[in-house]
Structure formats: C-alpha cells, structure tokens
Scaffold this motif. Sequence first.
Motif, short mmCIF file in Angstrom:
data_model
loop_
_atom_site.label_atom_id
_atom_site.label_comp_id
_atom_site.label_asym_id
_atom_site.label_seq_id
_atom_site.Cartn_x
_atom_site.Cartn_y
_atom_site.Cartn_z
N ALA A 92 -56.90 24.77 -35.75
CA ALA A 92 -57.79 23.85 -35.03
C ALA A 92 -57.49 23.84 -33.53
O ALA A 92 -58.41 23.77 -32.71
CB ALA A 92 -57.65 22.44 -35.60
N LEU A 93 -56.22 23.90 -33.17
CA LEU A 93 -55.82 23.77 -31.77
C LEU A 93 -55.95 25.07 -30.98
O LEU A 93 -56.24 25.04 -29.78
CB LEU A 93 -54.37 23.26 -31.69
CG LEU A 93 -54.15 21.82 -32.15
CD1 LEU A 93 -52.67 21.56 -32.40
CD2 LEU A 93 -54.70 20.84 -31.12
N ASP A 94 -55.74 26.21 -31.60
CA ASP A 94 -55.82 27.50 -30.92
C ASP A 94 -57.28 27.96 -30.91
O ASP A 94 -57.66 28.95 -31.55
CB ASP A 94 -54.92 28.51 -31.63
CG ASP A 94 -54.72 29.79 -30.82
OD1 ASP A 94 -55.23 29.87 -29.68
OD2 ASP A 94 -54.07 30.72 -31.35
N ASN A 95 -58.11 27.22 -30.17
CA ASN A 95 -59.56 27.36 -30.30
C ASN A 95 -60.26 28.01 -29.11
O ASN A 95 -61.48 28.12 -29.07
CB ASN A 95 -60.18 25.99 -30.56
CG ASN A 95 -59.81 24.96 -29.48
OD1 ASN A 95 -59.92 25.23 -28.29
ND2 ASN A 95 -59.35 23.79 -29.91
N GLY A 96 -59.50 28.42 -28.10
CA GLY A 96 -60.10 29.09 -26.95
C GLY A 96 -60.62 28.16 -25.86
O GLY A 96 -61.06 28.62 -24.81
N GLY A 97 -60.55 26.86 -26.11
CA GLY A 97 -61.01 25.90 -25.10
C GLY A 97 -62.52 25.96 -24.91
O GLY A 97 -63.26 26.49 -25.74
N ARG A 98 -62.98 25.41 -23.80
CA ARG A 98 -64.41 25.43 -23.48
C ARG A 98 -64.77 26.75 -22.78
O ARG A 98 -63.89 27.50 -22.36
CB ARG A 98 -64.77 24.22 -22.62
CG ARG A 98 -64.50 22.89 -23.35
CD ARG A 98 -64.82 21.69 -22.46
NE ARG A 98 -64.72 20.43 -23.18
CZ ARG A 98 -63.59 19.71 -23.28
NH1 ARG A 98 -62.48 20.14 -22.69
NH2 ARG A 98 -63.59 18.57 -23.95
N LYS A 133 -57.62 31.89 -24.88
CA LYS A 133 -58.24 32.77 -25.85
C LYS A 133 -58.05 32.23 -27.26
O LYS A 133 -56.95 31.78 -27.62
CB LYS A 133 -57.63 34.18 -25.76
CG LYS A 133 -57.72 34.82 -24.37
CD LYS A 133 -59.16 35.04 -23.94
CE LYS A 133 -59.22 35.71 -22.56
NZ LYS A 133 -60.62 35.86 -22.08
N GLU A 134 -59.09 32.29 -28.04
CA GLU A 134 -59.01 31.81 -29.42
C GLU A 134 -58.08 32.70 -30.24
O GLU A 134 -58.09 33.92 -30.11
CB GLU A 134 -60.42 31.81 -30.03
CG GLU A 134 -60.48 31.20 -31.42
CD GLU A 134 -61.90 31.12 -31.95
OE1 GLU A 134 -62.08 30.62 -33.08
OE2 GLU A 134 -62.84 31.53 -31.22
N ASP A 135 -57.26 32.06 -31.07
CA ASP A 135 -56.36 32.76 -32.00
C ASP A 135 -55.41 33.74 -31.30
O ASP A 135 -55.09 34.81 -31.83
CB ASP A 135 -57.17 33.53 -33.06
CG ASP A 135 -58.01 32.61 -33.92
OD1 ASP A 135 -57.58 31.47 -34.18
OD2 ASP A 135 -59.12 33.02 -34.33
N ASP A 136 -54.94 33.36 -30.10
CA ASP A 136 -54.00 34.24 -29.40
C ASP A 136 -52.55 33.81 -29.60
O ASP A 136 -51.63 34.36 -28.99
CB ASP A 136 -54.31 34.32 -27.91
CG ASP A 136 -54.13 32.97 -27.19
OD1 ASP A 136 -53.88 31.96 -27.88
OD2 ASP A 136 -54.27 32.94 -25.96
N GLY A 137 -52.33 32.80 -30.46
CA GLY A 137 -50.98 32.35 -30.75
C GLY A 137 -50.41 31.38 -29.74
O GLY A 137 -49.26 30.96 -29.86
N LYS A 138 -51.20 30.99 -28.73
CA LYS A 138 -50.76 30.05 -27.71
C LYS A 138 -51.77 28.91 -27.59
O LYS A 138 -52.97 29.14 -27.51
CB LYS A 138 -50.61 30.73 -26.35
CG LYS A 138 -49.41 31.66 -26.27
CD LYS A 138 -48.10 30.87 -26.33
CE LYS A 138 -46.89 31.77 -26.17
NZ LYS A 138 -45.62 30.98 -26.24
N ILE A 139 -51.25 27.68 -27.57
CA ILE A 139 -52.10 26.49 -27.49
C ILE A 139 -51.98 25.90 -26.10
O ILE A 139 -50.92 25.43 -25.70
CB ILE A 139 -51.68 25.45 -28.55
CG1 ILE A 139 -51.81 26.04 -29.96
CG2 ILE A 139 -52.52 24.18 -28.42
CD1 ILE A 139 -51.16 25.19 -31.04
N SER A 140 -53.08 25.92 -25.35
CA SER A 140 -53.09 25.41 -23.98
C SER A 140 -53.62 23.98 -23.95
O SER A 140 -54.19 23.48 -24.92
CB SER A 140 -53.97 26.29 -23.10
OG SER A 140 -55.32 26.18 -23.50
N ALA A 141 -53.45 23.34 -22.78
CA ALA A 141 -53.95 21.97 -22.61
C ALA A 141 -55.47 21.94 -22.76
O ALA A 141 -56.03 21.00 -23.33
CB ALA A 141 -53.55 21.44 -21.23
#
Length: 208
Positions: free
Chosen positions: A16-22, A29-37
Amino acid sequence: MKKIIPFKNVDEAIEALDNGGRFYNLFAKEDDGKISASEVGKLAGVFVDNQQLVLYFDIAAAHLSAVEKDLVVSKMTANMQKTYVKYTTDRSDISDSFHTIAVSRNVIVEGAPTLVDSKSELVGFIMVPIMVGKVMIFSLVPITEQYDVYELRGGVSTGNSFPVAHAAAKEKLQPKNMLIGGVMKELRSSKEEKIPTRKFLEILYIVE
C-alpha cells in the motif's frame, strides 16, 4: 477526521505504501522497495503536513507487532525515516500522565468518546487565525464553534477523562471503543486566561 482501516500484515503495508506517490512526484517509483514521504502522503490524503502523515502511518500500523512495524520503517527512504523520528507518536491511555504530553505532539489513545454540550466544563476557548484585510490576527473563540467536543474517559479504576475534538461535522462519533490518533493542542478555560493551562486532543484519524 478520517476513518482508517489498519494494515493486516507487513506485506499489505509495504504494498500500500510503496505506491509511487502522485503523478508529479517524479522521484518516487511504485514497487521500488523504498517508501518516500510523498508515497505515505498519497495514501494518507496529505500533501505537505509531514507530522500528519507520520500520525497516519502510526495509526495505520497499530495492529502490527513492533518487529513488523520496524521492518516497514526500514523500507522508508532516509528522509522519510528522519521525518518519522522527528514526529514520533506517543501511545498512551487516559491516565494522570496523559495530561503531561506536550502540545503539538502526535498521540494515539484508545477509548469510547462521549459527545458533550457547550455548557460542559470540558469546553473552553481556542486561538484561531483570522484575516483582517491583508493582516492575519489571532482571536479567541469557543472551541464548540470549530469542533465537536467529546469526553474520553480512562478505566473505571482511574476515573480520569480528557477532552478530544474533531472539526464540526454532521457525522458524530459513536460512544464505543475506538483507537484515536490526533495532535495535542492548547485550550483556555476563559478569554481572560493569558497562558493556556489546559489541553485537548484534536482528532485526525480513528480506527473503529
């Protein structure tokens, strides 16, 4: 105030969180293994309020174990981890120590809220910004003009209670046990009170 459905497990949280943002978050990037603000903000419905997105994450992760939650945090970018540490959330109950939580802190607390009326001793005055021409000034107004105010009680053995409130709305909170996430704010007993001596918890998220 927004109702939250908590993550059931680590995999659900990361997905849910690793979604690529807006669309304009070019570096997420979606599903890149990093969760940004920006990715947490998208899920939380928050744009620029870092403190609120941290509160969202903490209440959404409320059903995860400490080990599971740490694993999700480890997937956050370095900047998001710094934001998370800066705005860490207090998990508490309505006890004597609840009143000592500092103003502007994120708080998660559990209890059954009871709606109070404008004559309750729990209500008071809050400072709100008002634009006069091009100048912003602050004015004291009754909290009930801006919020629906509730009494949140501790256990039977303590008899403690605390005012909690969310922006006035048609839908009222039901008097049943729930998890409440909010920010501690100042509350004045009267307009004559120069320095606030009381507090209330502004409700931003709930888990029923």
